[in-house]
Design a protein around this motif. Structure first.
Motif, PDB file in Angstrom:
ATOM      1  N   ILE A 139       0.934  -1.144   0.040  1.00 42.43           N
ATOM      2  CA  ILE A 139       0.146  -0.087  -0.016  1.00 42.43           C
ATOM      3  C   ILE A 139       0.703   1.257   0.062  1.00 42.43           C
ATOM      4  CG2 ILE A 139      -1.761   1.363   1.371  1.00 42.43           C
ATOM      5  CD1 ILE A 139      -2.756  -1.309   2.546  1.00 42.43           C
ATOM      6  N   ALA A 140       0.618   2.152  -0.842  1.00 41.93           N
ATOM      7  CA  ALA A 140       1.033   3.542  -0.847  1.00 41.93           C
ATOM      8  C   ALA A 140       0.977   4.146   0.391  1.00 41.93           C
ATOM      9  CB  ALA A 140       0.535   4.479  -2.052  1.00 41.93           C
ATOM     10  N   SER A 141       1.852   4.729   1.294  1.00 39.07           N
ATOM     11  CA  SER A 141       1.674   5.237   2.376  1.00 39.07           C
ATOM     12  C   SER A 141       1.698   6.975   2.392  1.00 39.07           C
ATOM     13  CB  SER A 141       2.563   4.752   3.558  1.00 39.07           C
ATOM     14  OG  SER A 141       3.856   4.886   3.112  1.00 39.07           O
ATOM     15  N   ARG A 142       1.707   7.462   1.173  1.00 37.83           N
ATOM     16  CA  ARG A 142       1.857   8.844   0.959  1.00 37.83           C
ATOM     17  C   ARG A 142       1.113   9.055  -0.301  1.00 37.83           C
ATOM     18  NH1 ARG A 142       6.887  12.993   0.986  1.00 37.83           N
ATOM     19  NH2 ARG A 142       5.642  14.786   0.201  1.00 37.83           N
ATOM     20  N   SER A 143       0.564  10.131  -0.380  1.00 40.84           N
ATOM     21  CA  SER A 143      -0.057  10.819  -1.730  1.00 40.84           C
ATOM     22  C   SER A 143       1.120  11.525  -2.401  1.00 40.84           C
ATOM     23  CB  SER A 143      -1.109  11.705  -1.409  1.00 40.84           C
ATOM     24  OG  SER A 143      -2.308  11.025  -0.869  1.00 40.84           O
ATOM     25  N   MET A 144       1.111  11.251  -3.905  1.00 39.69           N
ATOM     26  CA  MET A 144       2.062  12.074  -4.636  1.00 39.69           C
ATOM     27  C   MET A 144       1.328  12.352  -5.922  1.00 39.69           C
ATOM     28  SD  MET A 144       5.918  11.194  -4.292  1.00 39.69           S
ATOM     29  CE  MET A 144       6.468  10.293  -2.960  1.00 39.69           C
ATOM     30  N   SER A 145       1.362  13.774  -6.060  1.00 41.94           N
ATOM     31  CA  SER A 145       0.539  14.329  -7.269  1.00 41.94           C
ATOM     32  C   SER A 145       1.505  14.188  -8.279  1.00 41.94           C
ATOM     33  CB  SER A 145       0.106  15.637  -6.910  1.00 41.94           C
ATOM     34  OG  SER A 145       1.173  16.610  -6.297  1.00 41.94           O
ATOM     35  N   LYS A 146       0.829  14.663  -9.539  1.00 36.25           N
ATOM     36  CA  LYS A 146       1.618  14.781 -10.809  1.00 36.25           C
ATOM     37  C   LYS A 146       2.163  15.973 -10.809  1.00 36.25           C
ATOM     38  CE  LYS A 146       0.918  13.083 -15.371  1.00 36.25           C
ATOM     39  NZ  LYS A 146      -0.012  12.568 -16.109  1.00 36.25           N
ATOM     40  N   GLU A 147       3.716  16.146 -11.267  1.00 33.81           N
ATOM     41  CA  GLU A 147       4.273  17.084 -11.273  1.00 33.81           C
ATOM     42  C   GLU A 147       4.066  18.107 -12.431  1.00 33.81           C
ATOM     43  OE1 GLU A 147       8.656  16.979 -12.358  1.00 33.81           O
ATOM     44  OE2 GLU A 147       9.000  17.327 -10.459  1.00 33.81           O
TER      45      GLU A 147
END
Length: 123
Positions: free
Chosen positions: A115-123
């Protein structure tokens, strides 16, 4: 009669456990040195099927950072940790990803998800 010495890692107390095979017990083991019931459970699990939660990172493209923190949804058997790392290292994720998204479902047929433990937005 086998006997094991372990340090409990369930809480910060760190009880020194002595786990002995005991055919009279329901679990097959007798645990001494624990200050709480969780220590007994941990001791038995540690000698029968030790597991660990794996916390690491995976490659991600299109985001501000190059690595995404990921974690297993539950403890995986210790003997499969390196196999899990090999599979996680083959991941090629792309942003955006939200915290809680499953990036690998049922890794190595363990029933455990990565599971991803952080959100990452598109650059």
């Amino acid at each position: 009669m086998k006997q094991y010495e372990k340090v409990c890692i369930v809480c910060p107390v760190g009880c020194r456990l002595t786990i002995t095979e005991d055919s009279d017990s329901d679990s097959g083991y007798k645990v001494e040195g624990n200050n709480c019931p969780r220590g007994e459970k941990y001791g038995i699990k540690e000698v029968t099927n030790p597991t660990r939660v794996l916390t690491t990172t995976a490659k991600i493209k299109g985001s501000h950072y190059e690595r995404l923190p990921v974690v297993t949804s539950d403890g995986i058997p210790k003997d499969k940790l390196f196999q899990c790392m090999k599979e996680i290292n083959t991941l090629k994720l792309e942003a955006p990803i939200n915290a809680g998204d499953i990036v690998i479902k049922n890794i190595l047929d363990t029933g455990i998800d990565i599971i991803a433990s952080r959100s990452m937005s598109k650059e």
